[in-house]
Design a protein around this motif. Sequence first.
Motif, PDB file in Angstrom:
ATOM      1  N   MET A 201       3.682  42.646  84.750  1.00  0.00           N
ATOM      2  CA  MET A 201       4.147  41.594  85.642  1.00  0.00           C
ATOM      3  C   MET A 201       5.675  41.554  85.628  1.00  0.00           C
ATOM      4  N   GLU A 202       6.273  41.484  86.822  1.00  0.00           N
ATOM      5  CA  GLU A 202       7.721  41.463  86.918  1.00  0.00           C
ATOM      6  C   GLU A 202       8.263  40.119  86.445  1.00  0.00           C
ATOM      7  N   GLN A 203       9.280  40.147  85.600  1.00  0.00           N
ATOM      8  CA  GLN A 203       9.852  38.929  85.058  1.00  0.00           C
ATOM      9  C   GLN A 203      10.737  38.242  86.097  1.00  0.00           C
ATOM     10  N   THR A 204      10.593  36.913  86.206  1.00  0.00           N
ATOM     11  CA  THR A 204      11.410  36.159  87.151  1.00  0.00           C
ATOM     12  C   THR A 204      12.851  36.127  86.660  1.00  0.00           C
ATOM     13  N   PRO A 205      13.819  36.449  87.519  1.00  0.00           N
ATOM     14  CA  PRO A 205      15.220  36.440  87.078  1.00  0.00           C
ATOM     15  C   PRO A 205      15.656  35.043  86.640  1.00  0.00           C
ATOM     16  N   LEU A 206      16.524  35.000  85.661  1.00  0.00           N
ATOM     17  CA  LEU A 206      17.067  33.736  85.188  1.00  0.00           C
ATOM     18  C   LEU A 206      17.965  33.143  86.275  1.00  0.00           C
ATOM     19  N   ARG A 207      17.749  31.873  86.567  1.00  0.00           N
ATOM     20  CA  ARG A 207      18.583  31.189  87.554  1.00  0.00           C
ATOM     21  C   ARG A 207      19.776  30.535  86.844  1.00  0.00           C
ATOM     22  N   LEU A 208      20.906  30.521  87.525  1.00  0.00           N
ATOM     23  CA  LEU A 208      22.098  29.859  87.019  1.00  0.00           C
ATOM     24  C   LEU A 208      22.503  28.733  87.954  1.00  0.00           C
ATOM     25  N   SER A 209      22.985  27.642  87.372  1.00  0.00           N
ATOM     26  CA  SER A 209      23.508  26.518  88.128  1.00  0.00           C
ATOM     27  C   SER A 209      24.819  26.074  87.493  1.00  0.00           C
ATOM     28  N   VAL A 210      25.490  25.119  88.137  1.00  0.00           N
ATOM     29  CA  VAL A 210      26.810  24.669  87.704  1.00  0.00           C
ATOM     30  C   VAL A 210      26.753  23.204  87.297  1.00  0.00           C
ATOM     31  N   LEU A 211      27.287  22.897  86.125  1.00  0.00           N
ATOM     32  CA  LEU A 211      27.535  21.517  85.710  1.00  0.00           C
ATOM     33  C   LEU A 211      29.048  21.343  85.651  1.00  0.00           C
ATOM     34  N   ASP A 212      29.583  20.582  86.601  1.00  0.00           N
ATOM     35  CA  ASP A 212      31.027  20.420  86.748  1.00  0.00           C
ATOM     36  C   ASP A 212      31.443  19.040  86.238  1.00  0.00           C
ATOM     37  N   GLN A 213      32.262  19.018  85.190  1.00  0.00           N
ATOM     38  CA  GLN A 213      32.775  17.757  84.650  1.00  0.00           C
ATOM     39  C   GLN A 213      34.157  17.397  85.218  1.00  0.00           C
ATOM     40  N   THR A 214      34.609  18.143  86.220  1.00  0.00           N
ATOM     41  CA  THR A 214      35.904  17.900  86.865  1.00  0.00           C
ATOM     42  C   THR A 214      37.018  17.766  85.826  1.00  0.00           C
ATOM     43  N   PRO A 215      37.269  18.847  85.092  1.00  0.00           N
ATOM     44  CA  PRO A 215      38.281  18.778  84.020  1.00  0.00           C
ATOM     45  C   PRO A 215      39.699  18.657  84.570  1.00  0.00           C
ATOM     46  N   VAL A 216      40.512  17.907  83.860  1.00  0.00           N
ATOM     47  CA  VAL A 216      41.925  17.757  84.191  1.00  0.00           C
ATOM     48  C   VAL A 216      42.721  18.612  83.214  1.00  0.00           C
ATOM     49  N   GLY A 217      43.425  19.610  83.719  1.00  0.00           N
ATOM     50  CA  GLY A 217      44.226  20.478  82.871  1.00  0.00           C
ATOM     51  C   GLY A 217      45.581  19.868  82.569  1.00  0.00           C
ATOM     52  N   GLU A 218      46.194  20.378  81.535  1.00  0.00           N
ATOM     53  CA  GLU A 218      47.520  19.938  81.128  1.00  0.00           C
ATOM     54  C   GLU A 218      48.500  20.073  82.310  1.00  0.00           C
ATOM     55  N   GLY A 219      49.205  18.974  82.632  1.00  0.00           N
ATOM     56  CA  GLY A 219      50.135  18.989  83.743  1.00  0.00           C
ATOM     57  C   GLY A 219      49.503  18.790  85.096  1.00  0.00           C
ATOM     58  N   GLN A 220      48.213  18.521  85.135  1.00  0.00           N
ATOM     59  CA  GLN A 220      47.477  18.369  86.383  1.00  0.00           C
ATOM     60  C   GLN A 220      47.161  16.896  86.616  1.00  0.00           C
ATOM     61  N   THR A 221      47.042  16.483  87.879  1.00  0.00           N
ATOM     62  CA  THR A 221      46.649  15.120  88.206  1.00  0.00           C
ATOM     63  C   THR A 221      45.140  15.054  88.440  1.00  0.00           C
ATOM     64  N   ALA A 222      44.597  13.839  88.396  1.00  0.00           N
ATOM     65  CA  ALA A 222      43.174  13.661  88.667  1.00  0.00           C
ATOM     66  C   ALA A 222      42.836  14.094  90.092  1.00  0.00           C
ATOM     67  N   ALA A 223      43.735  13.821  91.032  1.00  0.00           N
ATOM     68  CA  ALA A 223      43.488  14.228  92.423  1.00  0.00           C
ATOM     69  C   ALA A 223      43.404  15.740  92.539  1.00  0.00           C
ATOM     70  N   GLU A 224      44.265  16.443  91.821  1.00  0.00           N
ATOM     71  CA  GLU A 224      44.219  17.907  91.840  1.00  0.00           C
ATOM     72  C   GLU A 224      42.929  18.416  91.222  1.00  0.00           C
ATOM     73  N   ALA A 225      42.465  17.764  90.165  1.00  0.00           N
ATOM     74  CA  ALA A 225      41.208  18.170  89.531  1.00  0.00           C
ATOM     75  C   ALA A 225      40.027  17.973  90.481  1.00  0.00           C
ATOM     76  N   LEU A 226      40.019  16.882  91.220  1.00  0.00           N
ATOM     77  CA  LEU A 226      38.941  16.639  92.177  1.00  0.00           C
ATOM     78  C   LEU A 226      38.952  17.682  93.291  1.00  0.00           C
ATOM     79  N   ARG A 227      40.142  18.031  93.770  1.00  0.00           N
ATOM     80  CA  ARG A 227      40.227  19.074  94.799  1.00  0.00           C
ATOM     81  C   ARG A 227      39.773  20.423  94.234  1.00  0.00           C
ATOM     82  N   ALA A 228      40.051  20.662  92.956  1.00  0.00           N
ATOM     83  CA  ALA A 228      39.602  21.910  92.328  1.00  0.00           C
ATOM     84  C   ALA A 228      38.082  21.967  92.248  1.00  0.00           C
ATOM     85  N   SER A 229      37.437  20.823  92.028  1.00  0.00           N
ATOM     86  CA  SER A 229      35.974  20.800  92.029  1.00  0.00           C
ATOM     87  C   SER A 229      35.426  21.148  93.404  1.00  0.00           C
TER      88      SER A 229
END
Length: 325
Positions: free
Chosen positions: A1-29
Amino acid sequence: MEQTPLRLSVLDQTPVGEGQTAAEALRASADLAQAVDGLGYTRYWVAEHHDSPGFAGTAPEILAGHLLARTRHLRIGTGGVLLPRYRAAKVAEVFNVLAALHPGRVDLGVGRAGGPADRFPAQVEEVRLRLGLIPGRRPETDQSAPVPPRLWLLGAGTNSARHAGKLGASFAYAYFLTHKPGRAVMDAYRGALDAAGHPPQRGVVAVRVVSADTEARAEELAQSVLLWRSRKDLGQDLPLPSVHGVRGHRWSALEAERAAALRRTLVAGTPEQVRARLTQLAAEHGVGEILVNTLTADPADRVRSYRLLAEAFELKAPAPDAVPV
């Protein structure tokens, strides 16, 4: 029996990087969701956090609506709405509207953090009623969507898993928070499903991942995540440090100790290394889907990581008229 491929999904916590604003992080998401929409990922969830300089996603239902309007193929949802903070009726109304506007593409993931935990079971029951998910029962004022959202319970322990199984709801296990009871948690979920007479479900596991073209670059990105999380655990909540900043950082003994413990829940490496480990984790937990949570200070590194994983797992780009699963 052929094995079903593993599915991948995204869990995005909208990270804010050093020197970045929250608005920029939201646009990055938003940019990330559009970038992965045609890569073969199954779903894209946005998280809810409050009063944290490291995360910008305080209103996941609003961000989910924004992403639904800018993508075509992904199921979009929340990972998750902190239900005890809100009236269950309002949460159901919001997601009924989203589901009516985007039929068959909406997930509602809920968690029990943020308020009195004893209210959570009753709140979940009310949400299920108002979404039209309880067979034979409808709310007095029926405003449920033609294709209701898919309800997910999120958790890191056996109590949450059993609750989800008893209700017949889908369940997502937060491996990135605590890896030790993983198999026991998923066994508890499936056992509760079976005991309640619900159809079998496998659930999903959420794993923190960083991948890059080289092992050295992946390790630099991993060090950024580990330093950020170690500081947070020690009471210093800051944006994600840049790779350059981590290179010159002198780790304290406590930071190094925390990083060593946290390393067990982080999967980092080249795409091939990450594929091997995620495939192993999926088998250990008996799931067919992994929610990939990637945190980087530079949004370009995050997009690159997800692209590399899509290639490594040979995810199939959806057909133009494909219906989300």
